[in-house]
Design a protein around this motif. Structure first.
Motif, PDB file in Angstrom:
ATOM      1  N   ILE A 251       0.874  -1.119  -0.063  1.00 25.72           N
ATOM      2  CA  ILE A 251       0.046   0.011   0.030  1.00 25.72           C
ATOM      3  C   ILE A 251       0.857   1.191  -0.139  1.00 25.72           C
ATOM      4  O   ILE A 251       0.689   2.289  -0.602  1.00 25.72           O
ATOM      5  CB  ILE A 251      -1.059  -0.011   1.295  1.00 25.72           C
ATOM      6  N   CYS A 252       1.714   1.231   0.837  1.00 23.97           N
ATOM      7  CA  CYS A 252       2.803   2.382   0.935  1.00 23.97           C
ATOM      8  C   CYS A 252       3.418   2.429  -0.471  1.00 23.97           C
ATOM      9  O   CYS A 252       3.942   3.679  -0.791  1.00 23.97           O
ATOM     10  CB  CYS A 252       3.767   2.112   2.169  1.00 23.97           C
ATOM     11  N   ALA A 253       3.891   1.602  -1.026  1.00 25.57           N
ATOM     12  CA  ALA A 253       4.794   1.714  -2.298  1.00 25.57           C
ATOM     13  C   ALA A 253       3.696   2.036  -3.619  1.00 25.57           C
ATOM     14  O   ALA A 253       4.238   2.167  -4.491  1.00 25.57           O
ATOM     15  CB  ALA A 253       5.183   0.257  -2.642  1.00 25.57           C
ATOM     16  N   MET A 254       2.526   2.229  -3.277  1.00 25.22           N
ATOM     17  CA  MET A 254       1.528   2.470  -4.546  1.00 25.22           C
ATOM     18  C   MET A 254       2.003   3.911  -5.086  1.00 25.22           C
ATOM     19  O   MET A 254       2.319   4.993  -4.245  1.00 25.22           O
ATOM     20  CB  MET A 254       0.004   2.646  -4.051  1.00 25.22           C
ATOM     21  N   GLY A 255       2.065   4.098  -6.265  1.00 26.43           N
ATOM     22  CA  GLY A 255       2.539   5.281  -6.994  1.00 26.43           C
ATOM     23  C   GLY A 255       3.961   5.310  -7.446  1.00 26.43           C
ATOM     24  O   GLY A 255       4.407   5.942  -8.351  1.00 26.43           O
ATOM     25  N   GLY A 256       4.863   4.513  -6.685  1.00 25.71           N
ATOM     26  CA  GLY A 256       6.227   4.283  -6.933  1.00 25.71           C
ATOM     27  C   GLY A 256       7.032   5.467  -6.492  1.00 25.71           C
ATOM     28  O   GLY A 256       8.284   5.299  -6.690  1.00 25.71           O
ATOM     29  N   ALA A 257       6.637   6.353  -5.913  1.00 23.81           N
ATOM     30  CA  ALA A 257       7.367   7.457  -5.383  1.00 23.81           C
ATOM     31  C   ALA A 257       8.389   7.088  -4.342  1.00 23.81           C
ATOM     32  O   ALA A 257       7.933   6.260  -3.474  1.00 23.81           O
ATOM     33  CB  ALA A 257       6.521   8.712  -5.059  1.00 23.81           C
ATOM     34  N   SER A 258       9.691   7.585  -4.419  1.00 24.37           N
ATOM     35  CA  SER A 258      10.498   7.549  -3.364  1.00 24.37           C
ATOM     36  C   SER A 258      10.326   8.380  -2.096  1.00 24.37           C
ATOM     37  O   SER A 258       9.754   9.273  -2.147  1.00 24.37           O
ATOM     38  CB  SER A 258      12.004   7.713  -3.877  1.00 24.37           C
ATOM     39  N   PRO A 259      10.452   7.905  -0.807  1.00 27.27           N
ATOM     40  CA  PRO A 259      10.528   8.495   0.324  1.00 27.27           C
ATOM     41  C   PRO A 259      11.038   9.932   0.155  1.00 27.27           C
ATOM     42  O   PRO A 259      12.059  10.332  -0.580  1.00 27.27           O
ATOM     43  CB  PRO A 259      11.077   7.713   1.426  1.00 27.27           C
TER      44      PRO A 259
END
Length: 342
Positions: A251-259
């Motif tokens: 879920i947190c990885a959705m979108g593929g944006a880096s922190p």
């Protein structure tokens, strides 16, 4: 007289625009810009992560900074890092050496002692100008996988840590008739997902505490703000990933944006503190979530208030689509686990 439908539409639209403009003019809180040069600042949890970069950002603005945490060796290293880095930063307006106090925010007696010591380090100042409660941690596992002791500890540190510090610093601020209390929550406090079952409530409590506290004491000169960080690359974030449930990871990885970096978060905080914004958010998702969750929070920007008014319904529709996808991710992970067992 011939009825002209478009004239009626224009008249109604004019009334609505006038009404909205009137509400915006009435509702917006006009808070003077806060001067950070020479300000006396306490940052709890200032030895690592967002807190450390925030302390550096305050120092670059010329503030007198005291950081706190539980481990003295880490605090000493952090203070040395702040002072060394700020001396070589061309944007620094006025350098004051950062200092530290040892503080366990979960222990109200230790908090009282540490706050007194911090004010002494600041030359016996009667009150802080800015206090940022950044101490906290997350254990993003499934509910049944999170020990009860850990869940209670998160509430003690994340929520009661803010309460304990605010209780100590608020009185002197009220006597001085000025001050700013900044509480670090999380995007998870407004949008909980699977894996944050025991963490998200601690941050939701921080948001509610901040809003009530600001309402109680804004008229007496002390404002409260809440910061909602997204995923930020810190040592704490790396530790979280070692216990994060599989569905939470996906879920947190959705979108593929880096922190985001801790410095990016710190700079957003500084901007939100200087030019008062009750919510401080970072990134497009953070801003949209802020619009969606604002509800009765005090607006300090006419533009933000209009954005919340205009896009609230659309954001709600987008949000339920994301939620449906989140439920699907959890179901998929559970099915995969069941298949492995069989």
């Amino acid at each position: 007289m011939t009825f002209v439908w478009w004239e009626a539409v224009v008249a109604i639209a004019g009334v609505l625009v006038t009404a909205v403009a009137g509400v915006v003019f009435f509702a917006v809180h006009r808070v003077p810009k806060l001067q950070l040069r020479g300000a006396r600042v306490l940052v709890t949890g200032g030895s690592t992560g967002i807190g450390l970069d925030l302390a550096k950002a305050f120092a670059r603005k010329g503030a007198h900074v005291v950081i706190s945490a539980r481990r003295e060796d880490v605090l000493k290293a952090a203070v040395a890092e702040i002072n060394a880095e700020v001396r070589h930063d061309a944007t620094t307006t006025l350098l004051h050496n950062a200092q530290y106090v040892v503080m366990d925010v979960g222990n109200d007696e230790k908090v009282a002692e540490a706050c007194t010591s911090a004010l002494t380090l600041l030359g016996g100042a009667p009150a802080f100008d800015v206090v940022v409660c950044c101490a906290g941690f997350s254990h993003p596992s499934r509910f049944l996988d999170c020990p009860a002791k850990t869940a209670r500890q998160m509430m003690e540190v994340n929520y009661f840590g803010c309460v304990n510090v605010a209780r100590q610093v608020l009185g002197p601020m009220l006597a001085a008739k000025r001050g700013r209390i900044v509480l670090v929550s999380s995007m998870a406090g407004a949008a909980p997902v699977a894996g944050f079952t025991t963490y998200a409530p601690t941050k939701a409590a921080v948001r509610a505490f901040a809003q009530s506290l600001d309402m109680e004491y804004a008229c007496l000169g002390v404002r409260t703000q809440v910061v909602n960080p997204p995923d930020v690359a810190t040592p704490g974030y790396e530790l979280e990933n070692t216990v994060k449930s599989e569905e939470c990871k996906q879920i947190c990885a959705m979108g593929g944006a880096s922190p985001f970096t801790a410095r990016q978060m710190a700079e957003a905080c500084i901007a939100g503190i200087e030019n008062f914004s009750f919510q401080v958010n970072l990134g497009f998702d953070g801003v949209m979530l802020g619009y969606a969750s604002a509800c009765m929070e005090p607006p300090a920007s006419a533009i933000d208030l209009l954005g919340q008014f205009m896009f609230g319904g659309i954001i709600r529709l987008v949000g339920v689509v994301y939620t449906k996808m989140h439920y699907g991710i959890v179901s998929s992970v559970r099915r995969a686990e069941a298949a492995k067992k069989n």
